[in-house]
Design an enzyme around this catalytic site. Structure first.
Site, PDB file in Angstrom:
ATOM      1  N   LYS A 268       0.856  -1.188   0.000  1.00  0.00           N
ATOM      2  CA  LYS A 268       0.000   0.000   0.000  1.00  0.00           C
ATOM      3  C   LYS A 268       0.887   1.231   0.000  1.00  0.00           C
ATOM      4  CE  LYS A 268      -3.099   2.724   3.032  1.00  0.00           C
ATOM      5  NZ  LYS A 268      -3.934   2.748   4.250  1.00  0.00           N
ATOM      6  N   ASP A 273      -2.500  10.348   3.355  1.00  0.00           N
ATOM      7  CA  ASP A 273      -3.887   9.949   3.574  1.00  0.00           C
ATOM      8  C   ASP A 273      -4.601  11.007   4.401  1.00  0.00           C
ATOM      9  OD1 ASP A 273      -6.284   8.718   3.925  1.00  0.00           O
ATOM     10  OD2 ASP A 273      -5.545   7.131   5.267  1.00  0.00           O
ATOM     11  N   LYS A 280      -9.984  13.161   7.805  1.00  0.00           N
ATOM     12  CA  LYS A 280      -9.504  12.847   9.153  1.00  0.00           C
ATOM     13  C   LYS A 280      -9.465  14.126   9.990  1.00  0.00           C
ATOM     14  CE  LYS A 280      -6.336   9.039   7.953  1.00  0.00           C
ATOM     15  NZ  LYS A 280      -6.985   7.950   8.711  1.00  0.00           N
ATOM     16  N   ASP A 350     -12.009   7.208   3.729  1.00  0.00           N
ATOM     17  CA  ASP A 350     -10.799   7.002   4.523  1.00  0.00           C
ATOM     18  C   ASP A 350     -10.413   5.517   4.594  1.00  0.00           C
ATOM     19  OD1 ASP A 350      -8.620   7.733   6.001  1.00  0.00           O
ATOM     20  OD2 ASP A 350      -9.730   8.050   7.884  1.00  0.00           O
ATOM     21  N   GLU A 352      -9.315   3.715   2.279  1.00  0.00           N
ATOM     22  CA  GLU A 352      -8.825   3.759   0.902  1.00  0.00           C
ATOM     23  C   GLU A 352      -7.761   2.714   0.603  1.00  0.00           C
ATOM     24  OE1 GLU A 352      -7.530   5.402   3.291  1.00  0.00           O
ATOM     25  OE2 GLU A 352      -5.402   5.147   2.910  1.00  0.00           O
ATOM     26  N   ARG A 354      -7.525  -0.414   1.239  1.00  0.00           N
ATOM     27  CA  ARG A 354      -8.048  -1.679   0.708  1.00  0.00           C
ATOM     28  C   ARG A 354      -8.458  -1.540  -0.751  1.00  0.00           C
ATOM     29  NH1 ARG A 354     -12.416  -1.846   5.448  1.00  0.00           N
ATOM     30  NH2 ARG A 354     -10.656  -0.733   6.389  1.00  0.00           N
TER      31      ARG A 354
HETATM   32  N1  BES Z   1      -4.068   4.778   6.887  1.00  0.00           N
HETATM   33  C1  BES Z   1      -5.188   4.535   7.713  1.00  0.00           C
HETATM   34  C2  BES Z   1      -4.889   3.567   8.850  1.00  0.00           C
HETATM   35  C3  BES Z   1      -3.959   4.060   9.937  1.00  0.00           C
HETATM   36  C4  BES Z   1      -4.480   4.664  11.060  1.00  0.00           C
HETATM   37  C5  BES Z   1      -2.607   3.848   9.854  1.00  0.00           C
HETATM   38  C6  BES Z   1      -3.633   5.091  12.063  1.00  0.00           C
HETATM   39  C7  BES Z   1      -1.768   4.262  10.872  1.00  0.00           C
HETATM   40  C8  BES Z   1      -2.287   4.877  11.979  1.00  0.00           C
HETATM   41  C9  BES Z   1      -6.315   3.946   6.895  1.00  0.00           C
HETATM   42  O1  BES Z   1      -6.382   4.354   5.580  1.00  0.00           O
HETATM   43  C10 BES Z   1      -7.589   4.357   7.552  1.00  0.00           C
HETATM   44  O2  BES Z   1      -7.860   5.524   7.557  1.00  0.00           O
HETATM   45  N2  BES Z   1      -8.342   3.402   8.083  1.00  0.00           N
HETATM   46  C11 BES Z   1      -9.559   3.672   8.747  1.00  0.00           C
HETATM   47  C12 BES Z   1     -10.561   2.674   8.266  1.00  0.00           C
HETATM   48  C13 BES Z   1     -11.966   2.986   8.661  1.00  0.00           C
HETATM   49  C14 BES Z   1     -12.455   4.252   7.987  1.00  0.00           C
HETATM   50  C15 BES Z   1     -12.851   1.821   8.282  1.00  0.00           C
HETATM   51  C16 BES Z   1      -9.311   3.519  10.241  1.00  0.00           C
HETATM   52  O3  BES Z   1      -8.538   2.665  10.649  1.00  0.00           O
HETATM   53  O4  BES Z   1      -9.903   4.291  10.994  1.00  0.00           O
HETATM   54 ZN    ZN Z   2      -4.636   4.942   4.726  1.00  0.00          ZN
HETATM   55 MN    MN Z   3      -7.458   6.162   5.360  1.00  0.00          MN
END
Ligand code: BES
Ligand code: ZN
Ligand code: MN
Length: 503
Positions: A268, A273, A280, A350, A352, A354
């Protein structure tokens, strides 16, 4: 920092002279020599200190007149029988940390291990290589963007000489480890770079520049991906000014006349992000330049394999995008057509990673028909809740591949912990109007993310997904061998996995 190996200490140098003591304070042969040269200064220092020669513990004395060294540092190795390669790497790192603190520029390490009946398994030439590896990882810095008060940052260890009885053996041992360090350093650099500098096309250029190591590198841009149908990956990038990229790296260290089935790594690579329209909050957005840590690990690993000419056929595929909100961005409620043909309802922009991985995984399987595929991704905050900063999560449909990953994790210290894949979770990602939706519910977020990826894995394909959101970067206390925010996590692990099982 320059690392070299020598059969004996150059007595004319004014460097720090590092010698070893064993558990309790017993001096090694070199330490006894240093003590004698210094008129018993080490023995006296031992008497008036708490130093017990625990692994990595240090005691230093300024070299008295007549001893050609700036100082003598006694480093503890602990119990000889308990000392292993990993322990030596940490000790090498701690020595460098101390030398940096002291403002030293030159050092000679004359550190002998005790092997044989009551001793450990790591012979001195091998020990020198592992000490040097730890030292190299600790000496890493990322300070390209400092322009003021440089004296504060620039004084650093310039030369490290490893004294060993068998220079040729030590050099040979170090060559393989040095290749790993190169890969880790590359991965750290990529993670540490700010997102205005390292956007998808710039990341792709840096991978392209690795061609000179023997890697074959191809880059697909948006036009090509659009033609091929990368609807999920391109959807993520469509709110960004920066062009999305897919980079394919190949290393084939096997005889070219035979057709071979490669192993595959997928990463990835979200260069930043923001969350997209599902933006966020400020605090959570900080650090999201590191959301390409999976791509960095894949790139670093591919560089290691090429540099050490690994006898393996491997491919690395990274999906590079920037997840931004603008008028052209995907919306929550949009439906995207993935490369696999499956329709994805996007309910949170968010989630994204996947989407990017879905298309990268499909492409990798279709084109290369690999023996197995391992993806790495900073995929979910939930994995940090579950495992913290000490383990990455592993999700896999293949017990052997999982065991090999767990074992390689134990050997390298980049540990992984298995969590379930199970169709029982699939109801959480059922979409009202499409084949699948990109979020689960409030619970088990890392598992529903893995179940989502599973939809893009072909029947019978051995697959492991590593959720590295908790380990790709670190805030707070530094680890001995990781002196920067970006950890380079995964390079050492994957190289070890390949070395021990697939060469
Ligand atoms: N890049 C983030 C995951 C992440 C969070 C990595 C904190 C490192 C530290 C990912 O793209 C994300 O935002 N995931 C969301 C998914 C949710 C919206 C289903 C998450 O984990 O909140
Ligand atoms: Zn991400
Ligand atoms: Mn994200």
């Amino acid at each position: 920092m320059q690392i070299s190996f020598a059969p004996a200490r150059n007595a004319a140098s004014g460097a720090s002279w590092v010698v070893a003591a064993y558990d309790g304070g017993a001096l090694s042969a070199a330490a006894s020599r240093a003590d004698k040269a210094a008129g018993g200064a080490l023995t006296r220092a031992l008497k008036v200190s708490r130093f017990k020669a625990k692994p990595g513990e240090m005691l230093e004395v300024l070299a008295p007149a007549g001893v050609p060294a700036s100082r003598i540092i006694l480093v503890g190795l602990g119990k000889p029988e308990a000392l292993d390669a990993k322990g030596l790497e940490v000790i090498g790192a701690k020595i460098v940390a101390r030398l940096h603190q002291l403002g030293e520029t030159d050092a000679v390490l004359e550190v002998e291990t005790q092997t044989g009946k009551s001793g450990g398994k790591v012979k001195t030439p091998m020990a020198a290589a592992h000490l040097a590896f730890g030292a190299r990882l600790r000496a890493y810095r990322f300070e390209h963007y400092r322009t003021r008060n440089l004296e504060e940052y620039e004084k650093r260890l310039a030369n490290l000489v490893m004294v060993t009885s068998d220079v040729a053996a030590a050099k040979k041992n170090y060559a393989a480890l040095s290749a790993v360090a190169d890969g880790v350093v590359l991965a750290r650099d990529l993670v540490n770079e700010p997102p205005n500098i390292l956007y998808p096309a710039e990341f792709a250029r840096r991978v392209k520049a690795l061609s000179k190591s023997g890697l074959k590198v191809e880059v697909l841009g948006e036009a090509e991906m659009k033609k091929m149908g990368f609807g999920a990956l391109l959807g993520v990038g469509q709110g960004s000014m920066r062009e999305s990229q897919l980079v394919v790296m190949q290393w084939n260290g096997l005889p070219k006349n035979k057709k071979t089935q490669p192993i595959a790594f997928v990463g990835k690579g979200v260069c930043f992000d923001s969350g997209g329209l599902s933006l966020k909050p400020g605090a959570a957005m900080m650090g999201m330049k590191g959301d390409m840590g999976g791509a960095a690990a894949v790139t670093g690993t591919m560089l290691v394999l090429a540099t050490r000419k690994a006898r393996v056929h491997a491919v690395g595929v990274i999906g590079l995008v920037e997840n931004m909100p603008d008028g052209g961005a995907i919306r929550p409620d949009d439906v995207l057509k993935s490369l696999s043909g499956q329709m994805i309802e996007v309910l949170n922009t968010d989630a994204e990673g996947r989407l990017v991985l879905a298309d990268a995984l499909t492409y990798t399987q279709r084109r290369f028909k690999p023996k197995f595929v391992i993806d790495l991704a900073t995929l979910t905050g939930a994995i940090v809740q579950a495992l913290g900063f000490e383990h990455a999560g592993v999700f896999s449909n293949d017990d052997k591949l999982t065991d090999n990953l767990v074992q390689a994790g134990r050997e390298t210290g980049e540990r992984v912990w298995r969590l379930p894949l199970d169709p029982a979770y699939d109801k959480m990602i059922r979409s009202k109007i499409a084949d699948v939706k990109n979020i689960g519910g409030a619970n088990s977020g890392s598992i529903t993310a893995a179940q989502f990826l599973n939809r893009f894995i072909d029947d019978g394909m051995a697959w492991a997904h590593l959720d590295i959101a908790g380990v790709a970067w670190q805030d707070g206390e530094q680890r001995p061998m990781i002196p920067s925010w970006g950890t380079g996590w995964g390079v050492h692990l994957l190289n070890r996995l390949v070395r021990d099982n697939y060469e």
